[in-house]
Design an enzyme around this catalytic site. Structure first.
Site, mmCIF file in Angstrom:
data_model
loop_
_atom_site.group_PDB
_atom_site.id
_atom_site.type_symbol
_atom_site.label_atom_id
_atom_site.label_comp_id
_atom_site.label_asym_id
_atom_site.label_seq_id
_atom_site.Cartn_x
_atom_site.Cartn_y
_atom_site.Cartn_z
ATOM 1 N N HIS A 92 1.568 4.595 -2.672
ATOM 2 C CA HIS A 92 1.679 6.047 -2.469
ATOM 3 C C HIS A 92 2.932 6.594 -3.146
ATOM 4 C CE1 HIS A 92 -1.760 6.560 0.056
ATOM 5 N NE2 HIS A 92 -1.295 5.835 1.070
ATOM 6 N N HIS A 137 0.837 -1.206 0.000
ATOM 7 C CA HIS A 137 0.000 0.000 0.000
ATOM 8 C C HIS A 137 0.874 1.260 0.000
ATOM 9 C CE1 HIS A 137 -3.410 2.560 1.426
ATOM 10 N NE2 HIS A 137 -2.421 3.192 2.055
ATOM 11 N N GLU A 138 1.896 1.282 0.868
ATOM 12 C CA GLU A 138 2.772 2.460 0.932
ATOM 13 C C GLU A 138 3.546 2.639 -0.383
ATOM 14 O OE1 GLU A 138 2.555 4.659 3.217
ATOM 15 O OE2 GLU A 138 1.228 3.467 4.475
ATOM 16 N N GLU A 160 -6.122 6.773 -1.188
ATOM 17 C CA GLU A 160 -6.031 5.525 -0.421
ATOM 18 C C GLU A 160 -6.520 4.335 -1.246
ATOM 19 O OE1 GLU A 160 -4.315 5.239 2.083
ATOM 20 O OE2 GLU A 160 -4.121 7.346 2.586
#
Ligand code: ZN
Length: 368
Positions: A236, A232-233, A286
């Site tokens: 980003h 997930h990071e 997100e």
């Protein structure tokens, strides 16, 4: 001539390789960790890479006939760098990357100037989304390097947060992060570290800097939850959300700072770091990061149900829980969305072996 450790990128894949280098009469010799001579760069072929954000010196070599690769070597050892400078001309690179960077800087300066005018009309968030794609990767890396000490200080207070360095844990993390990095195709090198803090948290700065707090690893029920958060990071990083947030919060100071290339210690960097910690990314950001994380797990190891399960197991009442969990009421909806994305798609290998997971959980037994 004694050698030193360095970091090598072969210019074909973005994988970071630890190497040993030493100076020989015929050139700079590069060895693999097991002591095999990988290549020798003649001194006359060595060029300095402009605008390197890290400690020490970054170099490349003029292309070999028939090769399009632009290899890169980062040397942190200042004394070794000085010895090398005495033998190699170290003129600035005139390679493709440098030309691209110069072109991007010009485009970026135009965009920044246009933004100052546009600011009055459409507002900063909209601008951040539009100019972030134009920021050269090297510039984004410099910003991340300037924010790194800020972040450690803002979480750590009097004693800035340390990096966990227990070797087996570091190796397990590097294996996972390396697989994800190769699958992600990022514009910047990925730099993942575990920070010694009990908070259940993880975040991504601009420029490929990703931090996982030890509290999150200790609280996780298995490697899939940690791997899911990491994926997930990395999402980003891929979509440059940290950069957009920095442009928004740093405002005019940041825009001007990037044009003039002076980040370190500036007020804009302090503000940008604080904003990254305190405010959450948008819901769309997100969702994008979730989808990217699911893809990475399916391609490079791990079970996306781990990322989904994270919302229920870690989200509820954990100390200092991730802002992106606590600030979004729609956790159940997000969990469903992740399961939906992963449904019917083939699973890849486990994120980590049981031995690697044990090692990762002990990564903070040593810090520096
Ligand atoms: Zn997030």
């Amino acid at each position: 001539m004694p050698g030193t450790a360095a970091v090598y990128y072969d210019g074909l894949v973005s994988r970071r390789q630890a190497v040993e280098i030493s100076l020989h009469p015929e050139g700079l010799a590069i060895f693999t960790p097991d002591g095999r001579l990988a290549t020798t760069w003649p001194y006359a072929a060595i060029r300095r890479i402009e605008g390197f954000a890290g400690e020490g010196l970054a170099i490349t070599r003029t292309p070999e006939p028939g090769s399009a690769a632009e290899p890169r070597l980062e040397i942190a050892d200042q004394r070794f760098a000085a010895d090398l400078a005495a033998r190699a001309p170290l003129t600035l690179t005139q390679g493709m990357a440098a030309r691209r960077e110069r072109r991007n800087v010009v485009l970026w300066a135009i965009a920044a100037a246009a933004s100052l005018v546009g600011l009055a009309y459409i507002g900063l968030p909209a601008i951040a989304g539009r100019v972030a794609p134009l920021v050269p990767a090297g510039m984004e890396e410099r910003l991340g390097a300037a924010m790194d000490p800020q972040i450690r200080q803002q979480f750590g207070g009097a004693t800035p947060l340390k990096t966990c360095t227990n070797p087996e844990g570091v190796a397990a993390l590097a294996d996972l992060a390396g697989r994800y990095e190769r699958a992600a195709g990022l514009h910047v090198p990925l730099r993942v570290v575990v920070l010694d803090h009990r908070m259940v948290n993880a975040f991504a700065l601009p420029g490929g800097y990703v931090y996982v707090m030890n509290g999150l690893i200790q609280r996780a029920r298995g490697p899939d939850e940690v791997a899911g958060v990491l994926g997930h990071e990395i999402g980003h990083v891929r979509y440059r959300h940290g950069l957009q947030s920095a442009i928004q919060s740093g405002g005019l100071g940041f825009l001007l700072g990037t044009v003039f290339g002076d980040f370190a210690g500036g007020t804009a960097v302090v503000l940008a770091s604080r904003a990254l910690i305190q405010s959450a990314f948008s819901r769309d950001a997100e969702r994008q990061a979730d989808a990217f994380g699911v893809d990475l797990m399916l391609k490079a190891g791990g079970n996306p149900e781990g990322l989904a399960g994270f919302f229920t197991s870690l989200g509820a009442g954990a100390p200092g829980a991730l802002s992106w969990i606590t600030s979004h009421p729609a956790n159940a909806e997000r969990e469903r969305a992740i399961l939906e994305m992963a449904r019917g798609r083939a699973r890849s290998a486990p994120a980590l072996t049981p031995e690697q997971w044990t090692a990762l959980r002990a990564i903070c037994q040593k810090t520096e």
